[in-house]
Design a protein around this motif. Structure first.
Motif, PDB file in Angstrom:
ATOM      1  N   GLY A 114       0.805  -1.211   0.097  1.00  0.00           N
ATOM      2  CA  GLY A 114      -0.132  -0.035  -0.043  1.00  0.00           C
ATOM      3  C   GLY A 114       0.715   1.296  -0.060  1.00  0.00           C
ATOM      4  O   GLY A 114       0.274   2.358   0.467  1.00  0.00           O
ATOM      5  N   THR A 115       1.936   1.093  -0.566  1.00  0.00           N
ATOM      6  CA  THR A 115       2.956   2.334  -0.501  1.00  0.00           C
ATOM      7  C   THR A 115       2.678   3.131  -1.998  1.00  0.00           C
ATOM      8  O   THR A 115       1.903   2.527  -2.847  1.00  0.00           O
ATOM      9  CB  THR A 115       4.376   2.019  -0.514  1.00  0.00           C
ATOM     10  OG1 THR A 115       4.856   1.404  -1.583  1.00  0.00           O
ATOM     11  CG2 THR A 115       4.747   1.197   0.566  1.00  0.00           C
ATOM     12  N   GLY A 116       3.403   4.397  -1.932  1.00  0.00           N
ATOM     13  CA  GLY A 116       3.485   5.141  -3.262  1.00  0.00           C
ATOM     14  C   GLY A 116       4.512   4.343  -3.911  1.00  0.00           C
ATOM     15  O   GLY A 116       5.052   3.380  -3.719  1.00  0.00           O
ATOM     16  N   SER A 117       4.922   5.023  -5.110  1.00  0.00           N
ATOM     17  CA  SER A 117       5.921   4.569  -5.902  1.00  0.00           C
ATOM     18  C   SER A 117       6.829   5.756  -6.179  1.00  0.00           C
ATOM     19  O   SER A 117       6.495   6.799  -6.493  1.00  0.00           O
ATOM     20  CB  SER A 117       5.478   3.825  -7.316  1.00  0.00           C
ATOM     21  OG  SER A 117       4.573   5.019  -8.073  1.00  0.00           O
ATOM     22  N   VAL A 118       7.872   5.293  -6.569  1.00  0.00           N
ATOM     23  CA  VAL A 118       9.107   6.464  -6.954  1.00  0.00           C
ATOM     24  C   VAL A 118       8.834   7.073  -8.484  1.00  0.00           C
ATOM     25  O   VAL A 118       8.180   5.928  -9.274  1.00  0.00           O
ATOM     26  CB  VAL A 118      10.474   5.760  -6.872  1.00  0.00           C
ATOM     27  CG1 VAL A 118      11.595   6.829  -7.334  1.00  0.00           C
ATOM     28  CG2 VAL A 118      10.892   5.320  -5.663  1.00  0.00           C
ATOM     29  N   PRO A 119       8.912   8.320  -8.616  1.00  0.00           N
ATOM     30  CA  PRO A 119       8.433   8.649  -9.859  1.00  0.00           C
ATOM     31  C   PRO A 119       9.586   7.951 -11.046  1.00  0.00           C
ATOM     32  O   PRO A 119      10.746   7.789 -10.591  1.00  0.00           O
ATOM     33  CB  PRO A 119       8.838  10.078  -9.929  1.00  0.00           C
ATOM     34  CG  PRO A 119       8.514  10.491  -8.522  1.00  0.00           C
ATOM     35  CD  PRO A 119       8.830   9.360  -7.785  1.00  0.00           C
TER      36      PRO A 119
ATOM     37  N   GLY B 131      26.656   2.769  -1.255  1.00  0.00           N
ATOM     38  CA  GLY B 131      25.927   3.956  -1.525  1.00  0.00           C
ATOM     39  C   GLY B 131      24.574   3.352  -2.282  1.00  0.00           C
ATOM     40  O   GLY B 131      23.665   3.930  -1.981  1.00  0.00           O
ATOM     41  N   GLY B 132      24.756   2.310  -3.132  1.00  0.00           N
ATOM     42  CA  GLY B 132      23.486   1.820  -3.750  1.00  0.00           C
ATOM     43  C   GLY B 132      22.469   0.940  -3.049  1.00  0.00           C
ATOM     44  O   GLY B 132      21.266   1.360  -2.975  1.00  0.00           O
ATOM     45  N   ALA B 133      22.944   0.358  -2.167  1.00  0.00           N
ATOM     46  CA  ALA B 133      22.215  -0.383  -1.125  1.00  0.00           C
ATOM     47  C   ALA B 133      21.744   0.544  -0.187  1.00  0.00           C
ATOM     48  O   ALA B 133      20.288   0.535   0.054  1.00  0.00           O
ATOM     49  CB  ALA B 133      22.981  -1.229  -0.300  1.00  0.00           C
ATOM     50  N   ALA B 134      22.307   1.753   0.291  1.00  0.00           N
ATOM     51  CA  ALA B 134      21.751   2.530   1.507  1.00  0.00           C
ATOM     52  C   ALA B 134      20.792   3.335   0.623  1.00  0.00           C
ATOM     53  O   ALA B 134      19.618   3.685   1.186  1.00  0.00           O
ATOM     54  CB  ALA B 134      22.799   3.558   1.944  1.00  0.00           C
ATOM     55  N   SER B 135      21.051   3.786  -0.565  1.00  0.00           N
ATOM     56  CA  SER B 135      19.911   4.773  -1.235  1.00  0.00           C
ATOM     57  C   SER B 135      18.598   3.755  -1.642  1.00  0.00           C
ATOM     58  O   SER B 135      17.515   4.257  -1.424  1.00  0.00           O
ATOM     59  CB  SER B 135      20.318   5.196  -2.756  1.00  0.00           C
ATOM     60  OG  SER B 135      20.781   4.239  -3.345  1.00  0.00           O
ATOM     61  N   PHE B 136      18.871   2.444  -1.831  1.00  0.00           N
ATOM     62  CA  PHE B 136      17.466   1.905  -2.139  1.00  0.00           C
ATOM     63  C   PHE B 136      16.807   1.456  -0.882  1.00  0.00           C
ATOM     64  O   PHE B 136      15.520   1.696  -0.567  1.00  0.00           O
ATOM     65  CB  PHE B 136      17.841   0.519  -2.860  1.00  0.00           C
ATOM     66  CG  PHE B 136      16.706  -0.757  -2.280  1.00  0.00           C
ATOM     67  CD1 PHE B 136      15.630  -0.511  -3.041  1.00  0.00           C
ATOM     68  CD2 PHE B 136      17.082  -1.830  -1.727  1.00  0.00           C
ATOM     69  CE1 PHE B 136      14.625  -1.422  -2.706  1.00  0.00           C
ATOM     70  CE2 PHE B 136      16.165  -2.756  -1.473  1.00  0.00           C
ATOM     71  CZ  PHE B 136      14.988  -2.695  -2.092  1.00  0.00           C
ATOM     72  N   ALA B 137      17.527   1.210   0.361  1.00  0.00           N
ATOM     73  CA  ALA B 137      16.942   1.221   1.732  1.00  0.00           C
ATOM     74  C   ALA B 137      16.200   2.290   2.222  1.00  0.00           C
ATOM     75  O   ALA B 137      15.170   2.492   2.532  1.00  0.00           O
ATOM     76  CB  ALA B 137      18.192   0.636   2.550  1.00  0.00           C
ATOM     77  N   LEU B 138      17.043   3.353   2.002  1.00  0.00           N
ATOM     78  CA  LEU B 138      16.330   4.622   2.404  1.00  0.00           C
ATOM     79  C   LEU B 138      14.972   5.065   1.503  1.00  0.00           C
ATOM     80  O   LEU B 138      13.866   5.607   2.241  1.00  0.00           O
ATOM     81  CB  LEU B 138      17.130   5.851   2.354  1.00  0.00           C
ATOM     82  CG  LEU B 138      18.373   5.735   3.449  1.00  0.00           C
ATOM     83  CD1 LEU B 138      19.208   6.927   3.353  1.00  0.00           C
ATOM     84  CD2 LEU B 138      17.513   6.110   4.946  1.00  0.00           C
ATOM     85  N   ALA B 139      15.111   4.902   0.363  1.00  0.00           N
ATOM     86  CA  ALA B 139      13.894   5.219  -0.542  1.00  0.00           C
ATOM     87  C   ALA B 139      12.721   4.326  -0.257  1.00  0.00           C
ATOM     88  O   ALA B 139      11.428   4.853  -0.241  1.00  0.00           O
ATOM     89  CB  ALA B 139      14.283   4.986  -1.975  1.00  0.00           C
ATOM     90  N   ALA B 140      12.921   2.993   0.135  1.00  0.00           N
ATOM     91  CA  ALA B 140      11.858   2.329   0.314  1.00  0.00           C
ATOM     92  C   ALA B 140      11.347   2.506   1.610  1.00  0.00           C
ATOM     93  O   ALA B 140      10.066   2.372   1.924  1.00  0.00           O
ATOM     94  CB  ALA B 140      12.371   0.644   0.104  1.00  0.00           C
TER      95      ALA B 140
END
Length: 414
Positions: free
Chosen positions: A209-214, A251-260
């Motif tokens: 039930g989340t939104g999605s990244v543009p 950086g790639g893993a952290a950015s995915f985790a933070l965005a989610a």
């Protein structure tokens, strides 16, 4: 969000054989910890450590990701699987290769490494031949197809590099540490995180039930990760000991985790189901793992990412996919007019939460055994892993048993 194409879903036995292998490999990892105690958590180069890492990456995560892809591509992306009748042979080859690699790394025997060094890359190339043509020819969902295709490409590249390393070890040639680092970076960020981030675009709005990244932001992130991974891998090979590859993976893993995690913040508490909580815990563990990797704590980062965070993410999805696959079986076999049980009845949320509780109790023990490596603590962590994966496997099996019980009541089984 793509529309599910239930009529294009593959036969249930194809994804299930991979998904049900996942908890079995988790038990194998627990057995390794029981036998070797703290030795497996002391150094990344110890034979027991190398074996345990590949139990997690190939046995646990690899089986879950392959099984999920075989279900997701036809049903959600509309990508036709080429030669899908060969999936049982692919499953056998992949798991045999993984078993031989683990045995070869653990015992340092040469012949298992020779076979695994050929069979595992061939399995990934086989997977690519089965899935990539369908991704190219499918209509729509270009961003989704591109992300999955890139992840498959990195998976095949990581497998080729890993196969080469296995063959070197079989010939008693010392591994170049920089090549091992590149193999790990391609596998973790390029194959695992990239695939999860791409699929999250569908599964997070649909099941959490989340939104999605543009789309523009996700496309930009995808491009940055791909370019950064390839560039830093080349730099790492050229300048041994360079830290840029580790920082790119972190950086790639952290950015995915933070965005989610950011997308999860607006989901009301009433919708915090078991999958939401699996992902919340897994994303937090993955983010902490990225911080540890950036800080030079490789062992802690590896345990947090490969032993805790990523298994929670993909394990939570298996608890959704298996009952959904079972429901599709009922839909195909039960005559029209017979009311089907919902997916939640085949595997109630309470059962999924029990699996989550088992994993979240086992996770701190595993991390503690890495931070303070003592035999008794490592074996306590092993017992926690054994219980967690046993509960996970029992939970998956209960969904299938519920489906079979309904078919018996409906008079569909002899």
């Amino acid at each position: 969000m793509p529309k599910l194409r239930l009529d294009q879903a593959p036969p249930a036995t194809l994804p299930l054989r991979f998904l049900l292998a996942m908890p079995c490999w988790g038990v194998v990892g627990a057995a390794l910890l029981l036998v070797d105690g703290d030795a497996a958590l002391l150094s990344r180069w110890h034979p027991a450590t190398l074996a345990l890492v590949h139990v997690w990456t190939l046995g646990v995560l690899g089986n879950a990701m392959l099984g999920s892809l075989l279900q997701f591509l036809p049903a959600a992306v509309g990508a036709h699987l080429r030669g899908w009748r060969g999936v049982p042979a692919l499953h056998a080859a992949f798991n045999l290769g993984a078993l031989l690699l683990v045995a070869g790394l653990y015992t340092q025997a040469r012949w298992p490494l020779w076979i695994a060094g050929v069979v595992l890359p061939a399995s990934f190339l086989w997977l690519g031949a089965m899935t990539v043509p369908g991704l190219v020819t499918a209509a729509g969902e270009r961003l989704l197809r591109s992300g999955i295709g890139l992840a498959l490409g990195f998976g095949m590249l990581a497998a080729l590099v890993g196969g080469g390393l296995a063959l070197l070890l079989a010939r008693r040639i010392a591994w170049p540490p920089v090549a091992v680092d590149v193999h790990a970076g391609l596998g973790v960020l390029g194959w695992m995180v990239l695939l999860l981030a791409t699929v999250a675009r569908v599964v997070m709005p649909m099941f959490q039930g989340t939104g999605s990244v543009p789309p523009r932001i996700q496309a930009a992130w995808l491009a940055v990760v791909v370019i950064a991974l390839l560039t830093t891998a080349a730099v790492h090979l050229r300048f041994s000991g360079d830290r840029t590859l580790a920082l790119a993976v972190a950086g790639g893993a952290a950015s995915f985790a933070l965005a989610a995690l950011w997308l999860q913040r607006r989901v009301p508490p009433a919708r915090h189901n078991a999958l939401f909580l699996h992902w919340r815990a897994g994303l937090l563990a993955l983010f902490v793992a990225a911080l540890a990797l950036a800080g030079g704590q490789g062992m802690v980062a590896g345990v947090l990412a490969l032993g805790v965070g990523l298994p929670l993410l993909v394990g939570g999805m298996t608890l959704e996919i298996v009952p959904f696959v079972d429901w599709i079986v009922l839909r195909r076999r039960v005559p029209r007019g017979v009311q089907l049980p919902g997916v939640q009845r085949l595997l109630p949320d309470a059962s999924r939460r029990r699996a989550l509780i088992a994993h979240t109790v086992a996770a701190p023990l595993l991390v503690a055994a890495t931070l303070w490596p003592t035999p008794w603590l490592a074996r306590l962590a092993a017992l926690g892993q054994l219980v967690a994966w046993s509960v996970h496997g029992h939970t998956l099996a209960s969904a299938l048993l519920a489906g079979r019980a309904f078919l018996r009541r409906a008079g569909q089984l002899a």
